[in-house]
Scaffold this active site. Structure first.
Site: not given
Length: 318
Positions: A19, A48, A132, A134, A173, A232
């Site tokens: 992305c 990751h 996580h 984030e 997200t 994730s």
């Protein structure tokens, strides 16, 4: 005598793989290496994916978990795409480190939303997975106790925020779109006045990849997700594929990990890749399948992505 291979039709989910946020983060590390030379330190895996991390290590990137592992040698420090708590750049500034923030702009959006809600006196409910990076980074944007983590629907039903305080919610997200919608519905039913984001926090790339794997899974006997077990969004893709009708969904990090025998007796196999997995790894899986099957491929595209995030300006080399 040539032995005829069994036929296998492969559906390639689109979009899949990198992305804009992942691409930007990798470019930041590569540009820092180009400008300043090795070593360039990176706090946590930049994204990751071990293939990506090992490729950057070969160029001179050094991955660490905490700033105290980095010597005071004046070399750049990059913060990963997942984002960091405010305490991390503050500590880097105290040590007069030259740091570059590779946090995905869509994660930074969640950080700014969290700050605004806190400034307006709201207690925050963060939908996400404990531990996580984030989630750690987002919770670190506000003081301790100002945000409560809600991991699933069961947690949404029992969460007990401070009484008499207005509420807002935000999300990691990279969650399952469907699971998150269910959690939000529970929170809105329990707390009718809760404020949400103006635009959903689950990023466009996560949403698009889940929509694409649904389209593929509905037609597949088995789905292969290329991604890392600590990613994730990749884990969610495997879960979404199974829920969307694929009899089986498996995750592999590299083509060599795939046992082609899993596709024996299958007519159609779907492939997708998490947002931190480069297309070369998808090609590895295809090559692995070609060893055993006569494959045909079909792109199943549900959205076209043309988003590009600009990298931050870097300090000139002295």
């Amino acid at each position: 005598m040539t032995v005829q291979k069994p036929r296998l039709h492969v559906l390639l989910a689109g979009p899949r793989g990198f992305c804009a946020g992942v691409d930007r983060a990798i470019r930041i590390v590569e540009e820092a290496l180009k400008r300043h030379g090795p070593p360039v330190y990176v706090r946590h895996e930049i994204v990751h994916n071990r293939f990506v991390v090992e490729g950057l290590e070969r160029q001179g990137a050094v991955f660490v978990e905490e700033l105290d592992e980095i010597p005071d040698d004046g070399q750049p420090v990059v913060f990963s795409a997942h984002g960091v708590p405010k305490s991390v750049p503050a500590a880097a500034q105290r040590r007069e480190m030259y740091f570059l923030d590779a946090t995905c702009p869509l994660v930074s959006k969640v950080h700014r939303e969290s700050e605004r809600h806190h400034a307006r006196g709201r207690h925050l409910l963060l939908i996400g997975h404990e531990g996580h990076p984030e989630v750690v980074g987002t919770m670190g944007q506000v003081p301790d106790g100002a945000m409560t983590l809600v991991e699933d629907a069961a947690a949404a039903r029992r969460v007990a925020p401070p009484p008499g305080v207005p509420l807002a919610y935000t999300t990691q997200t990279t969650l399952s779109v469907d699971d998150t919608a269910g959690i939000v519905a529970i929170l809105r039913e329990r707390f009718p006045g809760i404020e949400g984001p103006a635009k959903e926090d689950i990023c466009y790339a996560t949403t698009n990849r889940q929509a694409a794997v649904k389209a593929v899974a509905a037609r597949s006997d088995i789905v292969v997700v290329v991604g890392a077990p600590n990613s994730s969004n990749s884990v969610r893709l495997r879960e979404v594929a199974e829920r969307a009708g694929a009899p089986r969904a498996v995750m592999v990090q590299r083509g060599a990990e795939l046992d082609p025998a899993l596709a024996e007796g299958c007519a159609t196999l779907g492939i997708t890749a998490g947002a931190s997995a480069p297309e070369v790894l998808v090609q590895e899986v295809l090559d692995r399948l070609r060893d055993r099957f006569d494959i045909t491929t079909e792109e199943v595209v549900v959205a076209v992505e043309d988003i590009v995030f600009r990298a931050p300006r870097m300090r000139a080399v002295a």
